[in-house]
Motif scaffolding. Structure first.
Motif, PDB file in Angstrom:
ATOM      1  N   TRP A 534     -23.270  44.615 -60.057  1.00  0.00           N
ATOM      2  CA  TRP A 534     -24.523  44.301 -60.740  1.00  0.00           C
ATOM      3  C   TRP A 534     -24.915  45.394 -61.725  1.00  0.00           C
ATOM      4  CZ3 TRP A 534     -26.771  39.670 -60.512  1.00  0.00           C
ATOM      5  CH2 TRP A 534     -26.450  38.828 -59.449  1.00  0.00           C
ATOM      6  N   ARG A 535     -24.533  46.620 -61.463  1.00  0.00           N
ATOM      7  CA  ARG A 535     -24.956  47.725 -62.323  1.00  0.00           C
ATOM      8  C   ARG A 535     -24.064  47.897 -63.538  1.00  0.00           C
ATOM      9  NH1 ARG A 535     -22.417  49.593 -57.858  1.00  0.00           N
ATOM     10  NH2 ARG A 535     -20.814  51.209 -58.033  1.00  0.00           N
ATOM     11  N   GLY A 536     -22.931  47.168 -63.596  1.00  0.00           N
ATOM     12  CA  GLY A 536     -22.045  47.260 -64.753  1.00  0.00           C
ATOM     13  C   GLY A 536     -21.060  48.408 -64.694  1.00  0.00           C
ATOM     14  N   GLY A 537     -21.028  49.163 -63.626  1.00  0.00           N
ATOM     15  CA  GLY A 537     -20.060  50.246 -63.426  1.00  0.00           C
ATOM     16  C   GLY A 537     -19.564  50.199 -61.999  1.00  0.00           C
ATOM     17  N   GLY A 538     -18.562  51.013 -61.692  1.00  0.00           N
ATOM     18  CA  GLY A 538     -18.045  51.050 -60.336  1.00  0.00           C
ATOM     19  C   GLY A 538     -17.152  49.874 -59.986  1.00  0.00           C
ATOM     20  N   GLU A 539     -16.603  49.188 -61.002  1.00  0.00           N
ATOM     21  CA  GLU A 539     -15.716  48.059 -60.720  1.00  0.00           C
ATOM     22  C   GLU A 539     -14.499  48.540 -59.927  1.00  0.00           C
ATOM     23  OE1 GLU A 539     -17.651  47.761 -64.759  1.00  0.00           O
ATOM     24  OE2 GLU A 539     -16.381  49.221 -63.729  1.00  0.00           O
ATOM     25  N   ARG A 540     -14.051  47.711 -59.002  1.00  0.00           N
ATOM     26  CA  ARG A 540     -12.877  48.061 -58.197  1.00  0.00           C
ATOM     27  C   ARG A 540     -11.783  47.023 -58.414  1.00  0.00           C
ATOM     28  NH1 ARG A 540     -13.312  50.469 -52.238  1.00  0.00           N
ATOM     29  NH2 ARG A 540     -14.142  52.097 -53.587  1.00  0.00           N
ATOM     30  N   VAL A 541     -10.570  47.497 -58.692  1.00  0.00           N
ATOM     31  CA  VAL A 541      -9.423  46.628 -58.978  1.00  0.00           C
ATOM     32  C   VAL A 541      -8.318  46.929 -57.978  1.00  0.00           C
ATOM     33  CG1 VAL A 541      -7.712  45.937 -60.692  1.00  0.00           C
ATOM     34  CG2 VAL A 541     -10.015  46.569 -61.431  1.00  0.00           C
ATOM     35  N   LEU A 542      -7.778  45.888 -57.386  1.00  0.00           N
ATOM     36  CA  LEU A 542      -6.643  45.996 -56.476  1.00  0.00           C
ATOM     37  C   LEU A 542      -5.499  45.162 -57.030  1.00  0.00           C
ATOM     38  CD1 LEU A 542      -8.365  45.471 -52.987  1.00  0.00           C
ATOM     39  CD2 LEU A 542      -7.953  47.628 -54.174  1.00  0.00           C
ATOM     40  N   ALA A 543      -4.319  45.784 -57.152  1.00  0.00           N
ATOM     41  CA  ALA A 543      -3.092  45.034 -57.476  1.00  0.00           C
ATOM     42  C   ALA A 543      -2.357  44.801 -56.157  1.00  0.00           C
ATOM     43  CB  ALA A 543      -2.223  45.822 -58.446  1.00  0.00           C
ATOM     44  N   GLN A 544      -2.055  43.535 -55.852  1.00  0.00           N
ATOM     45  CA  GLN A 544      -1.496  43.188 -54.549  1.00  0.00           C
ATOM     46  C   GLN A 544      -0.189  42.414 -54.701  1.00  0.00           C
ATOM     47  OE1 GLN A 544      -4.531  42.280 -51.465  1.00  0.00           O
ATOM     48  NE2 GLN A 544      -5.941  41.985 -53.168  1.00  0.00           N
ATOM     49  N   VAL A 555      -1.502  45.859 -50.662  1.00  0.00           N
ATOM     50  CA  VAL A 555      -2.112  46.538 -51.804  1.00  0.00           C
ATOM     51  C   VAL A 555      -1.090  47.500 -52.399  1.00  0.00           C
ATOM     52  CG1 VAL A 555      -3.958  48.051 -52.569  1.00  0.00           C
ATOM     53  CG2 VAL A 555      -4.423  46.313 -50.839  1.00  0.00           C
ATOM     54  N   ALA A 556      -0.681  47.231 -53.633  1.00  0.00           N
ATOM     55  CA  ALA A 556       0.304  48.077 -54.313  1.00  0.00           C
ATOM     56  C   ALA A 556      -0.364  49.205 -55.084  1.00  0.00           C
ATOM     57  CB  ALA A 556       1.152  47.219 -55.263  1.00  0.00           C
ATOM     58  N   ALA A 557      -1.529  48.955 -55.632  1.00  0.00           N
ATOM     59  CA  ALA A 557      -2.253  49.975 -56.407  1.00  0.00           C
ATOM     60  C   ALA A 557      -3.719  49.595 -56.441  1.00  0.00           C
ATOM     61  CB  ALA A 557      -1.684  50.075 -57.818  1.00  0.00           C
ATOM     62  N   LYS A 558      -4.563  50.593 -56.614  1.00  0.00           N
ATOM     63  CA  LYS A 558      -5.997  50.334 -56.726  1.00  0.00           C
ATOM     64  C   LYS A 558      -6.622  51.349 -57.665  1.00  0.00           C
ATOM     65  CE  LYS A 558      -6.940  52.892 -52.429  1.00  0.00           C
ATOM     66  NZ  LYS A 558      -7.555  52.789 -51.082  1.00  0.00           N
ATOM     67  N   ALA A 559      -7.710  50.942 -58.277  1.00  0.00           N
ATOM     68  CA  ALA A 559      -8.402  51.816 -59.229  1.00  0.00           C
ATOM     69  C   ALA A 559      -9.863  51.425 -59.280  1.00  0.00           C
ATOM     70  CB  ALA A 559      -7.772  51.708 -60.616  1.00  0.00           C
ATOM     71  N   GLN A 560     -10.679  52.351 -59.762  1.00  0.00           N
ATOM     72  CA  GLN A 560     -12.120  52.108 -59.888  1.00  0.00           C
ATOM     73  C   GLN A 560     -12.580  52.577 -61.252  1.00  0.00           C
ATOM     74  OE1 GLN A 560     -14.245  52.713 -56.296  1.00  0.00           O
ATOM     75  NE2 GLN A 560     -16.229  53.016 -57.265  1.00  0.00           N
ATOM     76  N   ASP A 561     -13.580  51.907 -61.776  1.00  0.00           N
ATOM     77  CA  ASP A 561     -14.135  52.222 -63.098  1.00  0.00           C
ATOM     78  C   ASP A 561     -13.074  52.110 -64.188  1.00  0.00           C
ATOM     79  OD1 ASP A 561     -16.829  52.862 -62.257  1.00  0.00           O
ATOM     80  OD2 ASP A 561     -16.010  54.708 -61.417  1.00  0.00           O
ATOM     81  N   HIS A 571      -5.014  43.062 -68.861  1.00  0.00           N
ATOM     82  CA  HIS A 571      -3.640  43.516 -68.639  1.00  0.00           C
ATOM     83  C   HIS A 571      -3.611  44.326 -67.349  1.00  0.00           C
ATOM     84  CE1 HIS A 571      -4.081  43.329 -73.135  1.00  0.00           C
ATOM     85  NE2 HIS A 571      -3.038  42.518 -72.949  1.00  0.00           N
ATOM     86  N   VAL A 572      -2.496  44.297 -66.672  1.00  0.00           N
ATOM     87  CA  VAL A 572      -2.329  45.085 -65.463  1.00  0.00           C
ATOM     88  C   VAL A 572      -0.845  45.336 -65.246  1.00  0.00           C
ATOM     89  CG1 VAL A 572      -2.284  43.049 -63.977  1.00  0.00           C
ATOM     90  CG2 VAL A 572      -2.935  45.250 -63.021  1.00  0.00           C
ATOM     91  N   LEU A 573      -0.519  46.517 -64.757  1.00  0.00           N
ATOM     92  CA  LEU A 573       0.863  46.895 -64.453  1.00  0.00           C
ATOM     93  C   LEU A 573       0.825  47.654 -63.138  1.00  0.00           C
ATOM     94  CD1 LEU A 573       3.887  47.318 -65.139  1.00  0.00           C
ATOM     95  CD2 LEU A 573       3.202  49.338 -66.461  1.00  0.00           C
ATOM     96  N   ALA A 574       1.666  47.237 -62.185  1.00  0.00           N
ATOM     97  CA  ALA A 574       1.691  47.905 -60.883  1.00  0.00           C
ATOM     98  C   ALA A 574       3.087  47.799 -60.297  1.00  0.00           C
ATOM     99  CB  ALA A 574       0.670  47.277 -59.934  1.00  0.00           C
TER     100      ALA A 574
END
Length: 639
Positions: A534-544, A555-561, A571-574
């Motif tokens: 909701w705040r527009g930041g702190g997004e979390r992405v998981l590549a599975q 879970v192969a990789a994860k990242a935030q912001d 785009h995503v590469l993992a």
């Protein structure tokens, strides 16, 4: 009633002892904090906290006799505190003038000095009020505000001064109260929580300071300058409309509370939407929710909820999603719900930016809780439901008025049917919450809501507003309403546990690649899940990574912001280390369809054209991934 309770003080007798000014002053200085607290408790709460504080100090400071004063009005137990008749005298003066301050003004008689705003002490540009106590103190303050002045004096003398009822009778009689017995009976109706009177909630000597209405001050300052200039030029007396002359013209007195802040705490000013407003509204959001529940007319409950929102005590359990302000409302909020749920009384309010949920036990206010969630810009699906109650691992929702059906679905079992849930005035039956489960993840129950436009899935992530689940490529994601998107979500449902309590607005799952396994055992799926907040930041992405026949994705990789796997950067590469059935280890990597090439460096060296890479390696090695895109851009491995 109060105007008839306080009579004239009894006349002095020639044989009465006298109290020297020095003796009374010594008692006042020594016990000043206690006397001011006594005055504050007896004064009517309708004065407002700022004026009540200043008046309590003014009355106490004016309690000294003008010279040698008769002590006839002091009760028989005139020993006061520790045998001091001087203290008994000033205490009586404080009680008497505090009771007089609560009398209504009359056109038939001049007002008493205690009924007027105090000239001294005076604080310009600031509002002063005691520090906030807990929920118990707040509840006691509300109960005392419902008593008459003499009954409040009885309660204060009993609790603060520890006087027996016989001595209380004599003090009130000496203070000029006619109906002493009635005051004693009325005070008996309030709970005897006397230790709470020593709390900071009732201490007018330990204060918070806040500015008065700055915009109003600026506006009236300019108006005063203009008026002064007009008087100097014209020499005429200007009559202000609607009120005549006063110290500050039409401006509020310096001791008044901020009108907007006062309105925000007034239950009578709460916004209530008619039940049919959503049917003609352009936007379907929280602003068109009607007020529901069996306690929407319980003014005392609503007042407690608003007061705790503005100044929660130390005993109140306060929680807020990341990025959500927990301060009081800027103006009167909208009432969404007030009612009894299980063993609690619950109030849900909306101020245009936040949902605030206040809950207290049925049998009191101890253990009250206040929760906040940011919901600015919520429309449609995002404004479909709010958590009403959590109990015994279950969650109960309040749904939007446009929701027609509710059901429970296990996201791990895409082939299983949805279990219907009852909807009673928008309230669902209990749903086993996945946000509170511990141990192995064997199920992930989600809320399925249906309205005129379709079916949506919402997942509880431990917050007030459930997260909206979608599937598909960023920018063209769709609802998880059919068999195909449910099967796509099933292996990755348990990964939602990594997104609890992050202020999540929505979670999208996108299968961005498929990769044939090197040992010809089938085709693996690469999926990225992205949680927007909701705040527009702190997004979390998981590549599975999900192999054929596997129940769960890895879970192969994860990242935030990061922007990866989102609308701005689809785009995503993992990569992942994978062991074949024959025991051979491989580095497998995948990018989206627009990935032109992939290169691995570090512990593994290899490259491939296109969006897939498979290189033999050893267990435990680490590699860095880089790729090129069809448009000439570059991409790095998610991390």
């Amino acid at each position: 009633m109060q105007s008839q309770d306080v009579a004239k003080r009894p006349a002095a007798s020639p044989t009465d002892p006298v109290i020297d000014v020095e003796q009374a002053e010594a008692a006042l200085v020594e016990h000043y904090p206690r006397l001011v607290r006594l005055a504050y408790l007896v004064l009517p709460p309708s004065l407002g906290r700022n004026r009540r504080v200043l008046t309590a100090h003014a009355l106490t400071q004016r309690a000294l006799p003008r010279g040698r004063a008769s002590a006839s009005a002091i009760p028989a137990q005139s020993t006061g505190r520790d045998g001091d008749p001087g203290y008994a005298f000033v205490r009586l003066q404080v009680v008497r003038t505090a009771l007089e301050a609560g009398l209504p003004l009359s056109f038939r008689a001049w007002p008493k000095r205690s009924q007027l705003p105090p000239l001294l002490p005076q604080v310009w540009g600031l509002r002063l009020f005691p520090r906030s106590g807990g929920a118990d103190e707040l509840a006691l303050d509300q109960r005392l505000s419902a008593l008459s002045g003499p009954a409040r004096a009885v309660y204060a003398l009993r609790g603060l001064e520890k006087l027996p009822d016989g001595d209380v009778r004599r003090v009130l009689a000496a203070a000029g109260v006619d109906e002493v017995d009635a005051a004693l009976r009325e005070a008996d109706e309030a709970p005897a929580q006397y230790p709470l009177l020593d709390s900071p909630e009732f201490d007018p000597c330990s204060l918070h300071a806040r500015p008065t209405d700055l915009m109003r001050r600026r506006q009236h300052g300019r108006a005063a300058l203009a008026a002064a200039a007009a008087v100097a030029v014209c020499g005429a007396l200007l009559v202000l409309p609607g009120g005549g002359w006063g110290p500050d013209g039409a401006a509020a007195p310096s001791y008044a509370e901020n009108p907007a802040a006062e309105a925000a705490l007034n239950p009578g000013r709460l916004t209530r939407v008619v039940p049919t407003a959503w049917e003609s509204a352009t936007r379907k959001d929280f602003s068109v929710w009607p007020a529901r529940g069996d306690l929407t007319k319980d003014t005392a409950l609503l007042r407690r909820a608003l007061a705790v929102w503005a100044r929660p005590g130390e005993s109140v359990q306060v929680s807020a999603t990341p990025g959500t302000a927990s301060g009081g409302p800027a103006g009167p909020p909208q009432l969404l719900y007030a009612g009894t749920v299980d063993n609690a009384r619950v109030v849900i309010l909306y101020d245009g930016l936040r949902i605030a949920r206040y809950a207290e036990p049925k049998d009191g206010t101890k253990g009250a809780a206040l929760d906040f969630a940011r919901v600015d810009g919520a429309t449609g699906t995002e404004a479909n439901a709010v958590v009403l109650d959590r109990a015994d691992g279950n969650v109960r929702y309040l749904t939007a008025p446009w929701v027609k059906k509710a059901a429970e679905r296990d996201l791990l079992k895409p082939n299983a049917g949805a279990l219907p849930m009852t909807l009673t005035d928008g309230i669902t039956s209990p749903l086993a919450s996945p946000a509170q489960q511990t141990g192995a993840c064997t199920s992930w129950n989600v809320l399925q809501l249906t309205d005129d436009t379709g079916t949506r899935l919402m997942s509880d992530l431990g917050e007030l507003v459930p997260a909206h689940l979608t599937a598909g490529r960023p920018g063209s994601a769709h609802e998880v309403s059919g068999a195909e998107p449910r099967h796509a979500w099933a292996p990755f449902a348990c990964s939602l546990g990594a997104m609890r309590s992050l202020g999540v607005r929505s979670v999208n799952a996108w299968q961005y690649a498929e990769q044939p396994l090197p040992d010809a055992s089938g085709t693996a799926a690469w999926v990225c899940t992205r949680a927007e907040t909701w705040r527009g930041g702190g997004e979390r992405v998981l590549a599975q990574f999900h192999t054929p026949g596997g129940t769960y994705g890895a879970v192969a990789a994860k990242a935030q912001d990061v922007a990866a796997c989102g609308v701005r950067d689809p785009h995503v590469l993992a990569g992942v280390l994978w062991k074949s059935a024959a025991g051979t280890w491989y580095l497998l990597a995948a990018g989206g369809k627009d990935t032109k090439s992939i290169r691995a460096t570090g512990g593994v060296t290899g490259s491939a054209q296109g969006g897939l890479l498979a290189v033999k390696t050893k267990q435990g090695v680490q590699a860095e991934l880089n790729g090129t895109l069809a448009d000439g851009g570059t991409i790095t491995g998610l991390r």
